[in-house]
Scaffold this active site. Structure first.
Site, PDB file in Angstrom:
ATOM      1  N   HIS A 369       1.299  -1.102   0.082  1.00  0.00           N
ATOM      2  CA  HIS A 369       0.631   0.033  -0.240  1.00  0.00           C
ATOM      3  C   HIS A 369       0.525   1.472   0.113  1.00  0.00           C
ATOM      4  CE1 HIS A 369       0.319  -0.638   4.223  1.00  0.00           C
ATOM      5  NE2 HIS A 369       0.259   0.363   4.529  1.00  0.00           N
ATOM      6  N   ARG A 475     -10.068   3.249  -4.869  1.00  0.00           N
ATOM      7  CA  ARG A 475      -9.799   2.333  -3.311  1.00  0.00           C
ATOM      8  C   ARG A 475      -9.810   3.292  -2.366  1.00  0.00           C
ATOM      9  NH1 ARG A 475      -5.040   0.725  -6.965  1.00  0.00           N
ATOM     10  NH2 ARG A 475      -5.275  -1.244  -7.141  1.00  0.00           N
ATOM     11  N   ARG A 511     -15.557   1.552  -3.872  1.00  0.00           N
ATOM     12  CA  ARG A 511     -15.616   0.465  -3.510  1.00  0.00           C
ATOM     13  C   ARG A 511     -15.772   0.686  -2.282  1.00  0.00           C
ATOM     14  NH1 ARG A 511      -9.594  -3.373  -4.316  1.00  0.00           N
ATOM     15  NH2 ARG A 511      -8.655  -1.617  -3.053  1.00  0.00           N
ATOM     16  N   GLU A 610     -13.092 -12.392  -6.411  1.00  0.00           N
ATOM     17  CA  GLU A 610     -11.452 -12.009  -6.179  1.00  0.00           C
ATOM     18  C   GLU A 610     -10.831 -13.913  -5.730  1.00  0.00           C
ATOM     19  OE1 GLU A 610      -9.645  -7.895  -5.620  1.00  0.00           O
ATOM     20  OE2 GLU A 610     -11.778  -7.711  -4.125  1.00  0.00           O
ATOM     21  N   ASN A 633      -5.297  -8.972  -9.965  1.00  0.00           N
ATOM     22  CA  ASN A 633      -4.397  -9.117  -8.969  1.00  0.00           C
ATOM     23  C   ASN A 633      -4.609 -10.289  -7.581  1.00  0.00           C
ATOM     24  OD1 ASN A 633      -3.593  -7.354 -10.405  1.00  0.00           O
ATOM     25  ND2 ASN A 633      -3.630  -5.053  -8.400  1.00  0.00           N
ATOM     26  N   CYS A 681     -10.284  -4.860 -13.110  1.00  0.00           N
ATOM     27  CA  CYS A 681      -9.552  -4.414 -12.444  1.00  0.00           C
ATOM     28  C   CYS A 681      -7.787  -5.494 -12.119  1.00  0.00           C
ATOM     29  CB  CYS A 681     -10.036  -4.258 -11.563  1.00  0.00           C
ATOM     30  SG  CYS A 681     -11.871  -2.866 -11.763  1.00  0.00           S
TER      31      CYS A 681
HETATM   32  C1  PEP Z   1      -7.072  -6.958  -7.020  1.00  0.00           C
HETATM   33  O1  PEP Z   1      -7.314  -7.096  -6.425  1.00  0.00           O
HETATM   34  O2  PEP Z   1      -7.419  -7.058  -8.694  1.00  0.00           O
HETATM   35  C2  PEP Z   1      -7.498  -5.258  -7.033  1.00  0.00           C
HETATM   36  C3  PEP Z   1      -8.420  -4.254  -7.791  1.00  0.00           C
HETATM   37  O3  PEP Z   1      -7.705  -4.861  -6.147  1.00  0.00           O
HETATM   38  P1  PEP Z   1      -7.205  -4.554  -4.851  1.00  0.00           P
HETATM   39  O4  PEP Z   1      -5.429  -4.091  -5.727  1.00  0.00           O
HETATM   40  O5  PEP Z   1      -6.994  -3.204  -4.120  1.00  0.00           O
HETATM   41  O6  PEP Z   1      -6.407  -4.984  -4.044  1.00  0.00           O
HETATM   42 MG    MG Z   2      -8.233  -6.291  -4.572  1.00  0.00          MG
END
Ligand code: PEP
Ligand code: MG
Length: 746
Positions: A369, A475, A511, A610, A633, A681
């Protein structure tokens, strides 16, 4: 008579001996004397393994020429000793010179010694060095000697390892020593992990050091000078705070508050004044009180207080600079490359506000982060494990490349020139933002929507400049992460409202909090989990701490009043969980209606896919949700059980794993069948090799970091949808990573 038992006991006492030794070398010298004496061997040596150079250095010796210590170096695999360490096994030979492994080291007078016994010093499988015995009598050592020497090496290993660590720490605390200098000489080029994008070049500064505040100068300063410095510091801090609030309204609330409070506190400045009145010079009064406070904070049990150490040190530095009459508004870090063992998100904001050139973070834990934040702030950043950087002389020139994850210490003119060319090219490339077409189309004319992922409101400008079709992922945790306490419903309402309004009707997916995992709140002591990524993260956190969730939903609903509103839940693990979260959201709408507060009573509510569990029930989730969004991700992380922040297993993080690809295809099919909007994403969407697959399985909306949009437009333009579909079908039939890798040429 050899005296092995006694020897092993003596070595056991070495740890105690070590405490009295001043250096590792001294300690090892004592050790070799003891071993040589008890084993009645003519020669005993310790070689230490130098990870960086991948060789062994003779560090202590009894019996060979004194000058050989520190001079003799053996490659791993070179000679009997090098081979023992390379192959992690003891080697004993009756007559060394007859062994095929023998390598004569000239000038150390070892030709006369025949018997040779080398055992590696290991910690687990980690090479620490070697312990070696030699004697003029052929076949002098036997099996029992080998075992005894192994036992000694095992005891030495932990002492030596700790000694190495402690020595480094001692050197760090006491400034430079020959040894530290030696480590630093090898610090020319370091390969780390990319953090924030871009290149930074400037003089090094150790974040959190008191070196500058500690500098004494012949004192010419008076009480009045100190008072001026105090007033100037207060004014600068207030100006910095105002500047931050304008630039980063969503996250900057009172970032400099602790500094301002302290500088205004008469106890703090009063203590300095009292010292000055009692005859101390202003610089030493500042240093003493800053030291006192920072020790106080450091010893506090409260983690939030411990964090304040940094603030008080910053303050001291700034006061001293003002006293010397040199501080401009950005005083502390302007033009510097900061090297930090630890930074908080609020530090990153502060660092960036003070026009720092770049940040090197010595990672010891979760940093993703921090990296996301650095990218959002366009602060070049590299993450490395190389602690030696903390010993760097403060004025050394450092160049960091946040895209490549590389660090150059005192870069040559040639390296600097290369980077100047690169930086010019990247400035030119930025201009392509203005030439980005309004819509992205594949070579056969299929429209692809490219949205932006953003973390801070300051990125909206960039998203619009790159003509993002909307915000695919906001985010919302960032305003929470960088503050010192939970933002109120009102604070949040203002941030969300501004985001929606500034996007001028373009779709925005907000989100809800994705706290947990590596994104912890410093002011909210979590559960101290062993596996935070499998713990109370994201939607689970929100459902457990309902008050926080309710406040956020209320703020979101209010911000969406009279506007389109898309709320998205992260890390949904079941239909039930999604429904529960949605019920909470709808009851918030009911509450607001009862209270007569204007709000959006019909938000669109989506689920992020996810987790493998969500993939299994994606059809049912698609029935319930208004839209779906793939968090690529995390999906890779959880499908493969590979921590996305653990660089040691980065090679196992394989987005093109057949299991991941089939999961993606399944999600795309479910969304299409249920006619629900689906967006993707995640990093994969910016990958030239992977994007054709995503489009091939039917994904038509992707969301990427704003500054990637122009690049993604280009990639999209080169893709032919029919070909991509065919290729995706072919790839989905493959069960092996290697086959997919060959097909995608990754
Ligand atoms: C992801 O998990 O791909 C995503 C876009 O969210 P974050 O990177 O904030 O977990
Ligand atoms: Mg994520």
């Amino acid at each position: 008579m050899k005296d092995r038992v006694d020897l092993i006991c003596s070595i056991g006492e070495l740890a105690g001996l070590f405490e009295k030794a001043t250096t590792l070398e001294n300690f090892l010298q004592t050790a070799v004397s003891i071993v040589a004496y008890h084993m009645r061997a003519a020669v005993c040596s310790v070689y230490l393994y130098d990870e960086k150079k991948n060789d062994l250095v003779l560090t202590a010796n009894q019996g060979l020429r004194r000058e050989s210590v520190g001079q003799v170096r053996l490659q791993l695999g070179e000679g009997i000793t090098g081979t023992a360490v390379k192959e992690l096994r003891p080697i004993r030979v009756g007559v060394a010179q007859l062994s095929p492994l023998w390598k004569a080291v000239p000038g150390i007078d070892e030709e006369k010694y025949k018997a040779f016994l080398a055992v590696p010093i290991l910690r687990g499988l980690t090479r620490i060095g070697a312990l070696v015995l030699q004697d003029p009598v052929a076949d002098y050592f036997d099996d029992n000697d080998t075992r005894a020497l192994q036992a000694i090496a095992a005891q030495l290993a932990s002492v030596v390892e700790n000694a190495k660590l402690l020595m480094t720490l001692g050197k760090h605390q006491h400034g430079e020593t020959a040894g530290a200098q030696q480590t630093l000489e090898t610090l020319k080029f370091i390969r780390g992990q990319p953090g924030g994008n871009g290149v930074g070049i400037g003089r090094a500064m150790i974040f959190g050091s008191l070196d500058e505040t500690g500098k004494e100068t012949p004192c010419k300063f008076t009480r009045r000078d100190f008072e001026h410095a105090l007033a100037a510091t207060e004014k600068q801090l207030e100006a910095l705070q105002v500047g931050m609030e304008e630039r980063l309204a969503d996250v900057a609330s009172l970032i400099f508050s602790a500094h301002i409070l302290m500088i205004k506190d008469p106890k703090f400045s009063g203590a300095m004044l009292a010292l000055i009145d009692s005859g101390q010079t202003p610089p030493s009064a500042i240093t003493r009180i800053v030291d006192q406070y920072s020790r106080l904070f450091a010893n506090s049990k409260n983690p939030r207080l411990r964090e304040k150490q940094q603030d008080v040190k910053d303050l001291g530095r700034r006061l001293l600079k003002n006293l010397h009459g040199g501080a401009d508004d950005d005083a502390d870090f302007h033009g510097r490359i900061l090297i930090a063992a630890e930074v908080l998100p609020s530090d990153v904001l502060r660092i960036s506000a003070q026009k720092t050139e770049g940040l090197v973070l010595i990672s010891g834990g979760a940093t993703s982060h921090i990296a996301i934040l650095a990218r959002s702030l366009q602060l070049p950043m590299v993450i490395t494990e190389n602690k030696a950087l903390l010993l760097l002389h403060e004025d050394s020139e450092v160049l960091i490349d946040g895209d490549q994850g590389t660090i150059y210490v005192s870069p040559s003119e040639e390296v600097q020139a290369q980077y100047r060319v690169l930086m010019k090219a990247s400035r030119e490339a930025e201009n392509i933002a203005d030439k980005t077409p309004d819509v992205a189309k594949t070579s056969d004319g299929v429209m692809i929507e490219i949205f932006a992922n953003i973390n801070l409101l300051s990125e909206i400008k960039l998203a619009k400049r790159y003509k993002a079709s909307g915000i695919g992922l906001y985010r919302s945790e960032f305003p929470f992460i960088v503050r010192n306490s939970f933002p109120s419903e009102e604070d949040q309402f203002r941030v969300y409202r501004r985001l929606i309004d500034e996007m001028e009707g373009r779709e925005v997916a907000l989100r809800t909090l994705d706290i947990g995992g590596d994104k912890m709140l410093s002011y909210f002591p979590g559960e101290n989990e062993t596996n935070p990524f499998l713990g109370l993260r994201a939607l689970r956190f929100s459902l457990k701490y309902r008050e926080i969730f309710v406040q956020q939903i209320r703020a979101l609903l209010r911000a969406g009043e009279g506007r389109g509103l898309n709320i998205m839940f992260p890390l949904v693990s079941s239909v039930d969980e999604f429904l529960e979260a949605r019920r909470t959201a709808m009851s918030c709408a009911g509450q607001l209606a009862q209270e007569g507060v204007p709000h959006n009573s019909r938000p669109r509510i989506g689920a992020m896919i996810e987790l493998p569990a969500a993939v299994e029930v994606v059809g049912e989730l698609a029935d319930e949700a208004d839209f779906l969004s793939i968090g690529g991700n995390d999906l890779v992380q959880y499908m493969l059980a590979v921590d996305r922040t653990n660089e040691h297993i980065a090679d196992l993080y394989i987005p093109h794993h057949p299991a991941v690809l089939r999961a993606l295809a399944r999600i795309a099919r479910a969304a299409a069948e249920k006619k629900k909007t689906l967006s993707f994403c995640g990093e994969m969407a910016t990958n030239r090799k992977m994007l054709p697959f995503l489009l091939g399985i039917g994904i038509r909306r992707i969301s990427v970091e704003a500054r990637q949009i122009a690049r993604v437009h280009e990639i999209v333009a080169a893709i032919n949808i029919d070909e991509a579909k065919e290729e995706a079908k072919r790839i989905l039939a493959m069960g092996r990573i290697s086959d997919v890798a060959a097909a995608l040429r990754v």
